[in-house]
Scaffold this motif. Structure first.
Motif, mmCIF file in Angstrom:
data_model
loop_
_atom_site.group_PDB
_atom_site.id
_atom_site.type_symbol
_atom_site.label_atom_id
_atom_site.label_comp_id
_atom_site.label_asym_id
_atom_site.label_seq_id
_atom_site.Cartn_x
_atom_site.Cartn_y
_atom_site.Cartn_z
ATOM 1 N N ASN A 10 0.833 -1.213 0.000
ATOM 2 C CA ASN A 10 0.000 0.000 0.000
ATOM 3 C C ASN A 10 0.869 1.265 0.000
ATOM 4 O OD1 ASN A 10 -2.162 -1.771 0.156
ATOM 5 N ND2 ASN A 10 -2.186 -1.694 2.409
ATOM 6 N N LYS A 74 -0.885 -4.736 -2.884
ATOM 7 C CA LYS A 74 -1.991 -3.894 -2.437
ATOM 8 C C LYS A 74 -2.961 -4.764 -1.662
ATOM 9 C CE LYS A 74 -4.552 0.091 -3.937
ATOM 10 N NZ LYS A 74 -4.806 1.019 -5.031
ATOM 11 N N THR A 75 -3.373 -4.296 -0.497
ATOM 12 C CA THR A 75 -4.366 -5.014 0.294
ATOM 13 C C THR A 75 -5.610 -4.124 0.427
ATOM 14 O OG1 THR A 75 -3.742 -4.113 2.441
ATOM 15 C CG2 THR A 75 -2.469 -6.010 1.665
ATOM 16 N N GLU A 77 -6.630 -2.560 2.836
ATOM 17 C CA GLU A 77 -6.366 -1.308 3.565
ATOM 18 C C GLU A 77 -5.863 -0.201 2.635
ATOM 19 O OE1 GLU A 77 -5.295 -4.297 4.559
ATOM 20 O OE2 GLU A 77 -5.672 -4.568 6.712
ATOM 21 N N GLY A 78 -5.388 -0.594 1.464
ATOM 22 C CA GLY A 78 -4.836 0.396 0.539
ATOM 23 C C GLY A 78 -5.871 1.016 -0.381
ATOM 24 N N ARG A 79 -7.138 0.679 -0.197
ATOM 25 C CA ARG A 79 -8.134 1.162 -1.152
ATOM 26 C C ARG A 79 -8.712 2.520 -0.757
ATOM 27 N NH1 ARG A 79 -8.218 -2.233 -4.989
ATOM 28 N NH2 ARG A 79 -9.580 -0.845 -6.127
ATOM 29 N N SER A 81 -8.921 6.195 0.865
ATOM 30 C CA SER A 81 -7.880 7.151 1.248
ATOM 31 C C SER A 81 -8.500 8.225 2.140
ATOM 32 C CB SER A 81 -7.224 7.771 0.010
ATOM 33 O OG SER A 81 -8.192 8.396 -0.785
#
Lengths: 154, 281
Positions: A10, A74-75, A77-79, A81
């Motif tokens: 991320n 990318k997990t 949690e990275g979506r 913002s």
């Protein structure tokens, strides 16, 4: 013997030392404390642990952390913002695409992989793309609707 | 679930992969996509002492045009075969088979070489590789050799590969039409409960001159349905002859039986799926 790895998750690069047999999903959850990636069946069937490695969806329970050395991950949690959900996440909420929510991170990562290759999928294409993700609550109907709705917004 | 401990090594070339395997001994294994090996290690059904990762060998990932055939590098993922414009254009049935293996996440990692070397009795690729009469190129300590698909699959999880031999590429004939695959898949794993791949050639009068029918999922290894093939050759290729040929189901006593399907049901499915595949040829 420990192996030194460097992975970018991320957008943040992590240096770590891992045993060869440490699964990538355990590294994400137990070492980096990114517990949004779930362990469901732990036999590479249910897809709850789906993440993106170098842009492609992969089941994180079925590879070793050492194999991810140098990768961009990318997990779920990275979506979002700054607390703002992405259209896919928003659509799962609006269309009731989840009940217990356990499968949802994997569903969203699989759907995101589909939409990056096929921005306007048909219902059957969505169902084919979700064959690696199990949901035991919704019967998939609202998940498919959520992905169709997200595709319209994106 | 955590596997038993092992040491992890990376290969830098095909020669290096072979040399490392020789050096690390009988309990070492190559790992490619790992989608059969790693689940088996997690269940502790397999306990290699060393893994030699060959995923970095980019020279085994190319898909190239060989004129009358397509050369598919052994480390080509199912996804890269499914989406290859060359495969879709010159041998669409192979792209179609690849698109039905497992699920998208599996297809992003699993490789054609790994699938063939593992020789799971329910895997999809062996059926189409056998029906098309593809050629498998392998490299070992003494050099490389070619193995025809007819000689490659020798039993359950068993192949003609010798110790320290690595599949480097699979060459499939450029077959634009006349080939099809029909699978009755397990709804959870997408493995074939029974899958039938068929390849037929016809003359100008529509008479079947060649039939190769390969069945996966049904028995302990992929096999040619010779009775079905013999019943088709020399006949007009139409629904009546297809139905008659597909009726030659294999002997029930040769069929697998498990919680997904009994032996008699598998024998029945062989006929049903053979008819579907042939009607698509």
């Amino acid at each position: 013997m420990k192996h030194s790895i460097s992975v970018t998750v991320n957008g943040v690069t992590h240096e770590a030392s891992v045993d060869a047999r440490t699964l990538l999903v355990d590294f994400l959850r137990d070492h980096l404390h990114l517990t949004g990636t779930h362990v469901g069946c732990d036999t590479s069937q249910c897809g709850a642990c789906t993440i993106h490695i170098d842009g492609a969806s992969v089941k994180a329970c079925n590879m070793f952390a050492v194999q991810a050395d140098g990768a961009t991950i990318k997990t779920i949690e990275g979506r979002a913002s700054n607390g703002t959900l992405q259209p896919l996440q928003e659509s799962f909420k609006e269309e009731h695409g989840l009940h217990c929510g356990f499968c949802t991170p994997g569903m969203i990562m699989s759907a995101a992989d589909l939409l990056q290759h096929n921005p306007n999928p048909s219902e059957s294409e969505i169902r084919h793309a979700l064959e690696g993700n199990f949901c035991r609550c919704t019967g998939y109907h609202n998940i498919v609707k959520a992905i169709q709705s997200a595709a319209q917004k994106m | 679930m955590t596997p038993y401990s092992f040491t992890y090594h990376k290969a830098t070339s095909v020669e290096d992969a072979i040399a490392q395997l020789q050096k690390l001994g009988d309990e070492a294994k190559w790992v490619a996509g790992g989608h059969s090996l790693i689940p088996s290690m997690k269940l502790r059904l397999s306990a290699p002492e060393a893994l030699i990762d060959i995923q970095g060998l980019d020279e085994l990932k190319t898909i190239s045009d060989g004129g009358h055939e397509i050369h598919i590098g052994a480390l080509s993922t199912h996804r890269s075969v499914e989406t290859s414009s060359l495969v879709k254009g010159k041998c669409p049935v192979v792209a179609k088979v690849a698109s039905g293996i497992g699920d998208p996440q599996v297809r992003n990692k699993g490789t054609i070489g790994g699938s063939l070397a593992h020789a799971d009795p329910s895997a999809d690729y062996p059926a189409i590789i056998l029906a098309l009469g593809a050629t498998i190129t392998v490299q070992g300590p003494g050099g490389s050799r070619s193995i025809s698909a007819d000689d490659f699959f020798t039993g359950m999880f068993d192949t003609a590969l010798e110790d320290h031999e690595l599949i480097t590429r699979v060459s499939v004939p450029a077959v634009g039409s006349g080939a099809a695959y029909a699978k009755f898949g397990n709804p959870a794993s997408r493995y074939a409960i029974v899958g039938v791949a068929a390849y037929v050639e016809k003359d100008v009068h529509g008479t079947c001159t060649l039939a190769r029918i390969a069945i996966t999922g049904a028995a302990d290894t992929v096999f040619r349905a010779s009775a079905m093939e013999e019943a088709l050759v020399g006949k007009p290729f139409n629904e009546a002859s297809i139905s008659a040929a597909a009726g030659h189901a294999p002997d029930e006593s040769d069929m697998l039986s498990d919680l997904s399907a009994s032996a008699s049901y598998r024998a029945h499915l062989c006929s049903v799926m053979a008819k579907r595949a042939l009607m698509d040829c």
